[in-house]
Structures are given as structure tokens and as C-alpha cells.
Design a protein around this motif. Sequence first.
Motif, PDB file in Angstrom:
ATOM      1  N   ASP A 251      -6.756  -2.827   7.970  1.00 26.01           N
ATOM      2  CA  ASP A 251      -7.115  -1.705   7.065  1.00 26.01           C
ATOM      3  C   ASP A 251      -8.471  -1.031   7.413  1.00 26.01           C
ATOM      4  N   ASP A 279      -3.029  -4.556   3.982  1.00 26.30           N
ATOM      5  CA  ASP A 279      -2.760  -4.109   2.484  1.00 26.30           C
ATOM      6  C   ASP A 279      -4.050  -4.679   1.698  1.00 26.30           C
ATOM      7  N   ARG A 281      -6.147  -3.534  -0.587  1.00 23.12           N
ATOM      8  CA  ARG A 281      -5.940  -2.487  -1.491  1.00 23.12           C
ATOM      9  C   ARG A 281      -7.567  -1.734  -2.064  1.00 23.12           C
ATOM     10  N   SER A 284      -6.745   0.730   1.078  1.00 23.09           N
ATOM     11  CA  SER A 284      -5.444   1.178   1.163  1.00 23.09           C
ATOM     12  C   SER A 284      -5.217   2.146   0.132  1.00 23.09           C
ATOM     13  N   LEU A 291      -2.986   4.606   2.410  1.00 20.93           N
ATOM     14  CA  LEU A 291      -2.849   4.315   3.791  1.00 20.93           C
ATOM     15  C   LEU A 291      -1.531   3.286   3.799  1.00 20.93           C
ATOM     16  N   THR A 293       0.677   0.762   5.299  1.00 24.28           N
ATOM     17  CA  THR A 293       0.139  -0.402   6.116  1.00 24.28           C
ATOM     18  C   THR A 293       1.037  -1.354   5.935  1.00 24.28           C
TER      19      THR A 293
END
Length: 340
Positions: A251, A279, A281, A284, A291, A293
Motif C-alpha cells: 500500500d 490493507d 488502513r 488504504s 485504495l 487492495t
Amino acid sequence: MSTIHDVAEKAGVSIKTVSRVLNDASSVSEKTRKKIEQAMQALDFAPSAAARMLRGRPTDLVAVIAEQLTTSPDSSEIIKGIQSVCEQLGKMLLIGETGGRAQNASRLVNDLRERRVEAIMFATPFHAQVTLEPILGATPTVLANCFETPARYPQIVPDDEGGGYAAAKLVLNAGHKKIALLQLIPYMVATELRFQGFLRAMAEHGVTPRAEWLQHGAAPIPDAEFSHLQDAIDRLFATGDRPTAILCGNDKMAMRTIFILQRRGLRVPDDVSVVGFDDFRLISEALDPGLTTVALPYREMGEQAARHAFAGDASAGTMLLPCRPVERGTVTRPPKGQGA
């Protein structure tokens, strides 16, 4: 520090009676037990783990030996997963960091075994092959996010090949055929496995990967992991025949890729779809749009490692945990006329 002698004196009972209460003996009356518990509370008395060991009782101590895990925010969920199981089962978790040095791991194992921990878990911040020194004796041992070959203990690892497959399917199912892959550092376990999953998904859809679009977006450079990312993306867009989707190794790479694309005047996902991995967070869910992912099962790895450890399951073997796609807003159909 108060002792069992102090408790016995304050409660007006014998040391033997206090010992019976500490051992949950049923031969002590409720009235006497309450008196002793009140004395313990007044004296701030806590029975030591050493005393529990001398009485042959479990210490309720378990340990995780980690390689820079608590300082890696995107993989610290492993610790949270272990801790959640400890809380359910009334265990206390001890954490030791090795800093990636084998001698530190050996010292920590010796210290923890002296304290009679009930189980030891080893965990790494990324999917890695490890070699453990044979100093664990009969202490139940489980590996999380890492593995030995051949396996001597239960080892819980992510299905990175399945994750690479899932990432590719996210854009293939949206109609993309012009797909670039920005991989992690070469020779990492995850890099190789995800690449195999990517190739499998592409073959299933009859799409031939273009060699010039298969690049490494990360480099093994301390504090400069993504120093070559700009050059890699420049190469992807060096001609008018450009990818319509980019799969990123994690990410953090995906976020940087989106910023670079925006500086080129490209919109995500209208012009280029982007997929991350992990992921994480903080990234994301913070990006706008969110995002798309593939989630690494960090917390689940921790939970499964703890459950295997507490169950005393010493059978060697590898458990693969799925990496699941998380669809948000950075993937859409390719621009009109750009699908082929």
C-alpha cells in the motif's frame, strides 16, 4: 514488597492456610478465604511467578520473540492477534525484540525458558524463511509469518501466491488487459510467490504479460526503499502505449504511485486503476478514493499462532491463511478504447 508471611500475620492465620488459598484449595472456609484476600489487597500482595513454578503450577506466561515487529505499524497486528487470545485465556504476553540479530534471539530464548514460559512464538514483519537454533527443548513453539524448511514446528504464513492471484483478478475482472506489475524487493519470499499468482491469473484470462511492464518498484536500500519508483513509472509511460492498471507490491508503494500519476496529470481510477497490497488502513482508508487492495491476514496469523501454542499442538506443518481482496475506489473499467 509484602510477603506471604505478612499476609498470614495480617489475616491472623497460618502461612499454610494462605498457601492453600493461593492454590485454590477447597479446604479453606469462605470466611477465612475472604479475610486472606482482604489482607492481600491491603498489603498490595501479588504471588510471584517463581512461587507458582515451585508449586508446579502453570506460570500463565507466554512469549513472542519478534524481529522489529512492534516498530512496524503495518504488521503489528500480529501482536494484537496474539494478545487477543492471551486475554481470552488469561495469559500474560511477554515480548522480546531481536532487531534481526541471531544472538539476541538465543539470549531471549534462554531468559524466557528460565522464567518457565508456557509457549514461545516467533514472528517476523514480513513473510520470511528463518533458521531457529535448536535450544527450545520441550517448550511449545509456533512460527508466525515465517517458516523453516523442513518444518519442525507449526508455522502460520500468508498465502502470498493466492494474494498475487487475487490482486490480478481485481483488474482482469474489470476488463483490463494492459496491466503493469510493480513488485517488491527481488528475492523476497512474498515477491516470488505473488508473481507466480499474478502469472496464473493472467494465463487464465488469456493475457500475456509484457516484460517491459514487469518491474520492481522497491529496492533494498535502507531508508530509501522507493527511491527508484519514479524512474520505474516513467518507464511504464515512456510511450503512448501505456498500462491502464498498475498492481503495486504494497500500500505504501501504491500511495506513492497514485501521487506520481497525479503529478503526470492522470486520474485514478479514471485513467489508470491502481491496486495495493497489505490493507494498511492508515493508507488504504485515508486515500480518496479509498485504495483497492489485498489484505494480509496479520491479525489472524497472530490469533492462529497463539491458539496452536496454547493447545500444545507440536505437530510440524504449514498453515496457509488467505489474502483477501478489499475493493474500494481505485479500480474501474479501462478507459474507452484502451482495454486491449
